[in-house]
Design a protein around this motif. Structure first.
Motif, short mmCIF file in Angstrom:
data_model
loop_
_atom_site.label_atom_id
_atom_site.label_comp_id
_atom_site.label_asym_id
_atom_site.label_seq_id
_atom_site.Cartn_x
_atom_site.Cartn_y
_atom_site.Cartn_z
N GLY A 44 31.84 14.41 3.90
CA GLY A 44 32.08 14.32 5.33
C GLY A 44 30.87 13.81 6.09
N GLU A 45 31.09 13.55 7.37
CA GLU A 45 30.01 13.08 8.24
C GLU A 45 30.01 13.88 9.53
OE1 GLU A 45 30.31 8.92 8.93
OE2 GLU A 45 30.17 8.37 6.80
N VAL A 46 28.82 14.07 10.06
CA VAL A 46 28.63 14.84 11.29
C VAL A 46 27.90 13.96 12.29
CG1 VAL A 46 27.44 16.83 12.28
CG2 VAL A 46 28.63 17.06 10.11
N PRO A 47 28.32 13.94 13.56
CA PRO A 47 27.64 13.09 14.55
C PRO A 47 26.20 13.53 14.78
CG PRO A 47 29.20 14.55 15.62
CD PRO A 47 29.45 14.68 14.15
N GLN A 48 25.37 12.59 15.20
CA GLN A 48 23.96 12.90 15.44
C GLN A 48 23.78 13.86 16.61
OE1 GLN A 48 21.73 9.29 15.85
NE2 GLN A 48 22.10 8.63 13.75
N SER A 49 24.79 13.96 17.46
CA SER A 49 24.69 14.86 18.61
C SER A 49 24.85 16.32 18.23
CB SER A 49 25.74 14.49 19.66
OG SER A 49 27.05 14.51 19.09
N ALA A 50 25.22 16.60 16.96
CA ALA A 50 25.37 17.99 16.53
C ALA A 50 24.01 18.66 16.51
CB ALA A 50 26.01 18.05 15.15
N PRO A 51 23.94 19.95 16.85
CA PRO A 51 22.65 20.65 16.81
C PRO A 51 22.04 20.60 15.42
CG PRO A 51 24.32 21.98 17.91
CD PRO A 51 25.04 20.83 17.30
N ALA A 52 20.74 20.44 15.38
CA ALA A 52 20.03 20.39 14.10
C ALA A 52 18.58 20.76 14.33
CB ALA A 52 20.13 18.99 13.47
N VAL A 53 17.96 21.30 13.30
CA VAL A 53 16.53 21.60 13.39
C VAL A 53 15.77 20.28 13.43
CG1 VAL A 53 16.76 23.81 12.23
CG2 VAL A 53 16.37 21.75 10.88
N PRO A 54 14.57 20.25 14.03
CA PRO A 54 13.82 18.99 14.11
C PRO A 54 13.59 18.33 12.76
CG PRO A 54 12.84 20.65 15.54
CD PRO A 54 13.91 21.35 14.75
N LEU A 55 13.40 19.15 11.73
CA LEU A 55 13.17 18.58 10.40
C LEU A 55 14.39 17.79 9.94
CD1 LEU A 55 11.40 18.30 7.89
CD2 LEU A 55 12.36 20.45 7.06
N GLN A 56 15.59 18.30 10.21
CA GLN A 56 16.81 17.60 9.83
C GLN A 56 16.90 16.25 10.55
OE1 GLN A 56 19.64 18.43 7.65
NE2 GLN A 56 19.78 16.24 8.10
N ARG A 57 16.53 16.21 11.80
CA ARG A 57 16.59 14.95 12.55
C ARG A 57 15.58 13.94 12.00
NH1 ARG A 57 19.99 15.47 16.57
NH2 ARG A 57 20.38 17.48 17.55
N ASP A 58 14.38 14.41 11.66
CA ASP A 58 13.39 13.50 11.09
C ASP A 58 13.85 12.98 9.74
OD1 ASP A 58 10.57 12.38 11.15
OD2 ASP A 58 10.50 13.54 9.28
N LEU A 59 14.47 13.84 8.94
CA LEU A 59 15.00 13.41 7.65
C LEU A 59 16.09 12.37 7.84
CD1 LEU A 59 15.35 13.57 4.60
CD2 LEU A 59 16.77 15.61 4.92
N ALA A 60 16.98 12.57 8.81
CA ALA A 60 18.05 11.60 9.07
C ALA A 60 17.46 10.25 9.49
CB ALA A 60 18.98 12.13 10.14
N ARG A 61 16.40 10.26 10.30
CA ARG A 61 15.76 9.00 10.69
C ARG A 61 15.14 8.30 9.49
NH1 ARG A 61 14.24 12.13 15.37
NH2 ARG A 61 12.31 12.72 14.33
N ALA A 62 14.51 9.08 8.62
CA ALA A 62 13.89 8.49 7.43
C ALA A 62 14.95 7.91 6.50
CB ALA A 62 13.06 9.54 6.70
N GLN A 63 16.06 8.61 6.33
CA GLN A 63 17.15 8.10 5.48
C GLN A 63 17.69 6.78 6.03
OE1 GLN A 63 19.62 11.57 5.70
NE2 GLN A 63 18.94 12.37 3.72
N LYS A 64 17.84 6.70 7.34
CA LYS A 64 18.34 5.47 7.95
C LYS A 64 17.33 4.34 7.82
CE LYS A 64 20.34 3.70 12.25
NZ LYS A 64 20.71 4.05 13.65
#
Length: 795
Positions: free
Chosen positions: A383-403
């Motif tokens: 599945g996929e979750v929108p970027q607007s979903a709440p996430a810890v800062p580390l998760q957001r940084d990981l998502a940016r690195a993956q992209k």
């Protein structure tokens, strides 16, 4: 059209049931309630609108975790065919409020932790984890209509109906009847299930779980609150097991008394991606279903589900280079229909389609059928979750690195080859190493098939939903992957007990490129190395430290401090190794022999560093090996290995090596010690077999000694010799046997020719030699002008 009945509309469902999902949608369309109440944690109410975003694609899960202890967590998975997901989507599409009414996660997580502590010694061992720590759905139970039930309601109902398989019964009465289950009335299946569950609860109670009573009390309170706000136009979607309890007439005071005094824990919630595989019980998921891929197909297929399924199977098998034609599809559909008719089923189910696929498309083989089960019946949908979903800062940084690195998480395992000389691949390597250091095992390094150079890495990648919990846990170390990995490395260095653990951590810091953490790790390493006097510990630590120098070279990292520590460690090993090898038993000697091999390899790499600190280190190591080779108090296996290492490095002549072997294999030496010396010299996977093949004197010495071993001692040395020579390749063993059979003097070319051995001649045959020159010239890229010179050199 059916009218809305007075009082709340209770829609009892089976979690992850496509038939229940279709029935819920039909009932909501018919009743058009003003509010939809759904079994789930109320803290997730604010997350419900995210289900309408275009980037939200099930399967997904609600993740709740304790703020201060992210490892204490629980999941509430939802697939596209989950009744709860259908209810959420219906409410959002019709502008109707949707709310969760189950016991809040703040109580669920705290309650589960208290129960785990209270029963840790009675019900499970101290090393086992509770469901929250395993990342399972809170209160899940195998194959049940709902959670926390010791009995299996489906199994009881199926047995009552004469079925031996609950899944098959559910398919017949619900999935194969268009979702309505019973007749055309959209409320009929819920009425029937409520009656059945009422009878089961009357007969079995709640199965010994008090938590059900508390959860149901809380849900009744939430229902009353919704009725005060919206009147009777309330629809409730919950597990069918709870419906009789929610229908029960109780007082608000009694329900509040049940939930009074529950423990609490501060919890955060968000949406995380989930997979079909995690919905399946094959992965150990407690509230799973056997065939999420099949259920997803049944829910999504607009018509002719069997025909569409067989087409999917054929496409998969053709992609795997199996010969499957349209005729196979037609025959498989016919066979499935025939099997269903013979078994008295309304439509072919998974059992009939599987039997038909095995017989027609797989030709009776279970090997391709296993592929169909893995890829389609279970499936690897992520599945996929929108970027607007709440996430810890580390998760957001990981998502940016993956992209940025174009490294998308995928549920299927795949191999990734990285060339560290490229910027993108180097960045991918750093990210994966940093995540491993944080305990986020998205990738696992594996041996590279294409190259042994340090500039190449091979990873085996697979993203599991539980990694979202690991990311949340790692958030305590920092807000970015780099800062978190740095903080974790520094903490691990201080907490490490063994010297080898610190050196391994230094290696991982270089691989992950953590320049801020490396000084801390090196300081701890220097302190531990200065205090540790055990040569074995020092020998275990040195190889990882020296490997780090090579990794630093390919990554352009400054490893000057690392070199100084490695050289200092090596010098301490040189001083302490000879005394440590004296007067030890056979087991300790074998372990020390492995340490000698490891240090030898590390010294070779350290000598290649070419720095002032490492200058002359090989010479000092060779001096240590000479001491080990001639000292009588050193076990034979170590002395033999020292002689072999000196011989391989060109520090010992063949004549001297033969002399030392002759002394060891003389009649005055104990046979056991001589056999150990031979194992050290030619055993241990060191290429000793080829050495004996090409050196007639050494083979003759071994042969003469072996034939002279007394009969009473031979049985003692036989296991050691068998272990030594059985490690050789079959071709080497065969050649050695042939050489021993021919005897001495028959191994040189002239002697072999005189003995009439095929393949040898007294002189060079120019004609035969010239015949291969064109091929060699082509292989070496030489032109014709050089052929004559090449021929002269060859001769």
């Amino acid at each position: 059209m059916t009218t809305f009945t007075p009082g709340p509309l209770l829609l009892g469902v089976r979690h992850h049931g496509p038939g229940s999902a279709r029935a819920v949608r039909a009932a909501l369309e018919a009743a058009t309630p003003e509010v939809v109440l759904i079994e789930g944690p109320p803290e997730a109410d604010a997350l419900i609108p995210l289900a309408a975003e275009k980037d939200m694609r099930p399967p997904v899960a609600l993740l709740a975790h304790v703020v201060d202890e992210p490892g204490r967590s629980a999941f509430w998975p939802l697939a596209e065919f989950s009744p709860e997901w259908v209810a959420i989507r219906w409410a959002l599409e019709h502008g109707v409020p949707a709310r969760f009414i189950d016991l809040p996660a703040t109580h669920t997580l705290a309650w589960g932790n208290e129960e785990k502590k209270g029963t840790a010694e009675e019900e499970k061992g101290p090393e086992e984890e509770g469901p929250e720590e395993r990342g399972e759905e809170a209160g899940a139970s195998d194959r049940s209509v709902d959670a926390d039930v010791r009995i299996d309601p489906l199994a009881v109902l199926a047995e009552t109906a004469g079925y031996d398989d609950p899944e098959r019964w559910w398919e017949d009465v619900v999935e194969h009847r268009g979702g309505a289950g019973i007749g055309a009335d959209p409320f009929a299946p819920f009425t029937a299930l409520e009656e059945a569950m009422g009878a089961l609860r009357e007969a079995y109670g709640v199965g010994g779980h008090d938590r059900d009573l508390v959860r149901e009390a809380y849900m009744r309170l939430q229902m009353r609150a919704a009725q005060r706000e919206f009147g009777d136009a309330v629809a409730v979607v919950c597990g069918a097991w709870h419906v009789p309890a929610l229908r029960q007439k109780t007082t608000a005071a009694a329900d509040r008394a049940l939930i009074k005094g529950l423990p609490k824990a501060k919890a955060d919630m968000t949406w995380v991606p989930w997979t079909h595989r995690r919905l399946s019980r094959v992965s150990g998921y407690g509230a799973g279903i056997d065939s999420p891929g099949w259920y997803g197909h049944l829910f999504a297929a607009p018509d002719r589900p069997v025909e569409r399924w067989m087409t999917k199977v054929a496409r998969l098998l053709r992609d795997e280079d199996r010969m499957v034609s349209s005729a196979h599809v037609i025959e498989a559909v016919r066979l499935a229909d025939t099997l269903a008719a013979m078994r008295g089923r309304p439509l072919p189910g998974l059992t009939e389609t599987t039997d038909a696929v095995r017989a027609v498309m797989c030709e009776g083989s279970d090997v391709p059928l296993g592929l169909v089960h893995d890829r389609l019946v279970v499936g690897d949908v992520l599945g996929e979750v929108p970027q607007s979903a709440p996430a810890v800062p580390l998760q957001r940084d990981l998502a940016r690195a993956q992209k940025r690195l174009r490294l998308k998480p995928e549920p299927m395992e795949r191999e990734l080859e990285l060339d560290l000389r490229g910027e993108t691949d180097a960045g991918r390597s750093r990210l994966l190493h940093r995540l491993r250091l944080l305990g986020i095992a998205w990738g696992e390094p594996t041996a590279s098939r294409g190259s042994t150079g340090t500039f190449r890495e091979t990873w085996r990648l697979r993203w599991e939903p539980e990694l979202s919990v690991r990311v949340a846990e790692a958030g305590v170390w920092g807000t970015t992957v780099l800062s978190a990995a740095t903080g974790k490395a520094e903490s691990d260095a201080v907490a490490a007990r063994a010297l080898a653990d610190v050196t391994a951590l230094a290696e991982r810091c270089l691989l992950a490129e953590l320049p801020d953490a490396l000084p801390v790790v090196m300081r701890v390493l220097a302190d531990r190395a200065a205090l540790d006097a055990d040569v074995g510990h020092l020998a275990q630590a040195l190889p990882a430290l020296v490997r780090s120098l090579r990794y630093g070279d390919v990554r352009g990292t400054d490893t000057h401090a690392l070199t100084d520590v490695a050289v200092g460690l090596a010098e301490r090993i040189f001083v302490g190794l000879p005394p440590a090898c004296a007067a030890i038993d056979a087991e300790a000697a074998e372990q020390m022999r492995r340490h000698v091999d490891a240090v030898h390899g590390a010294v070779g790499l350290l000598g290649e560093a070419g720095t002032a600190a490492s200058g002359g280190i090989r010479e000092r190591w060779h001096s240590v090996l000479r001491v080990l080779a001639v000292r009588d108090t050193v076990p034979g296996v170590i002395r033999g290995r020292a002689v072999r290492l000196l011989l391989d490095d060109g520090e010992l002549g063949e004549d001297e090596a033969a002399r030392l072997m002759g002394l060891v294999l003389s009649p005055g030496t104990e046979p056991g010690d001589a056999a150990a010396w031979i194992e050290g010299f030619v055993g241990g996977g060191s290429g000793g077999g080829m050495l004996l093949v090409h050196d007639e004197r050494l083979l003759g010495l071994v042969d003469a000694w072996l034939t002279g071993v007394p009969a009473e001692a031979f049985t003692d040395v036989l296991p050691l010799l068998r272990r030594t020579f059985s490690a050789y390749e079959a071709g080497v063993r065969r050649t050695l046997g042939e050489l021993v059979r021919r005897g001495p003097g028959a191994r040189g070319s002239a002697e072999a020719a005189a003995a009439g051995i095929p393949g040898f001649a007294p002189d060079l045959d120019p004609g035969r030699a010239d015949a291969v020159l064109p091929v060699l010239s082509l292989l070496l890229g030489l032109d014709e002008a050089h052929d004559d010179d090449f021929a002269g050199v060859a001769r």
